[in-house]
Design a protein around this motif. Structure first.
Motif, PDB file in Angstrom:
ATOM      1  N   SER A 108       8.753   9.003  10.177  1.00  0.00           N
ATOM      2  CA  SER A 108       8.647   8.671  11.564  1.00  0.00           C
ATOM      3  C   SER A 108       7.645   9.637  11.905  1.00  0.00           C
ATOM      4  N   GLU A 121      22.922  13.262   2.484  1.00  0.00           N
ATOM      5  CA  GLU A 121      22.724  12.845   4.109  1.00  0.00           C
ATOM      6  C   GLU A 121      21.659  13.657   4.648  1.00  0.00           C
ATOM      7  N   LYS A 122      21.674  14.870   4.440  1.00  0.00           N
ATOM      8  CA  LYS A 122      20.757  15.683   5.018  1.00  0.00           C
ATOM      9  C   LYS A 122      19.135  15.473   4.339  1.00  0.00           C
ATOM     10  N   ARG A 166      18.453  12.382   3.270  1.00  0.00           N
ATOM     11  CA  ARG A 166      17.903  11.120   3.895  1.00  0.00           C
ATOM     12  C   ARG A 166      17.268  11.470   5.265  1.00  0.00           C
ATOM     13  N   ASP A 167      18.242  12.276   6.073  1.00  0.00           N
ATOM     14  CA  ASP A 167      17.678  12.512   7.377  1.00  0.00           C
ATOM     15  C   ASP A 167      16.471  13.236   7.544  1.00  0.00           C
ATOM     16  N   ALA A 168      16.032  13.953   6.674  1.00  0.00           N
ATOM     17  CA  ALA A 168      14.793  14.645   6.775  1.00  0.00           C
ATOM     18  C   ALA A 168      13.490  13.798   5.818  1.00  0.00           C
ATOM     19  N   GLN A 206      13.724  10.601   6.587  1.00  0.00           N
ATOM     20  CA  GLN A 206      13.424   9.840   7.580  1.00  0.00           C
ATOM     21  C   GLN A 206      12.481  10.219   8.644  1.00  0.00           C
ATOM     22  N   LYS A 207      13.024  11.462   8.934  1.00  0.00           N
ATOM     23  CA  LYS A 207      11.990  12.166  10.193  1.00  0.00           C
ATOM     24  C   LYS A 207      10.641  12.383   9.531  1.00  0.00           C
ATOM     25  N   SER A 208      10.482  12.722   8.360  1.00  0.00           N
ATOM     26  CA  SER A 208       9.094  12.771   7.935  1.00  0.00           C
ATOM     27  C   SER A 208       8.209  11.738   8.013  1.00  0.00           C
TER      28      SER A 208
END
Length: 56
Positions: A51, A40-41, A43-45, A47-49
């Motif tokens: 965006s 999950e971490k 995937r979040d990282a 998605q942030k990169s």
């Protein structure tokens, strides 16, 4: 006596198969919580990169 030896071979094979089957079907869910949290971490990282790069 030779017939007994030939009967023991399938018996040992069946016992070995039962041991392997119980080992293969064991419950392996103990480490899943930590692995899913790490995923999950990740995937979040990711998605942030994406965006951040779209804004530039």
């Amino acid at each position: 006596m030779a017939a007994l030896a030939w009967l023991l071979i399938p018996l040992f094979a069946a016992v070995g198969a039962a041991i392997w089957g119980s080992w293969a079907a064991r419950n392996r869910t103990t480490g899943d919580v930590a692995e899913l949290a790490g995923y999950e971490k990740f995937r979040d990282a990711m998605q942030k990169s994406h965006s951040d790069s779209d804004a530039a």
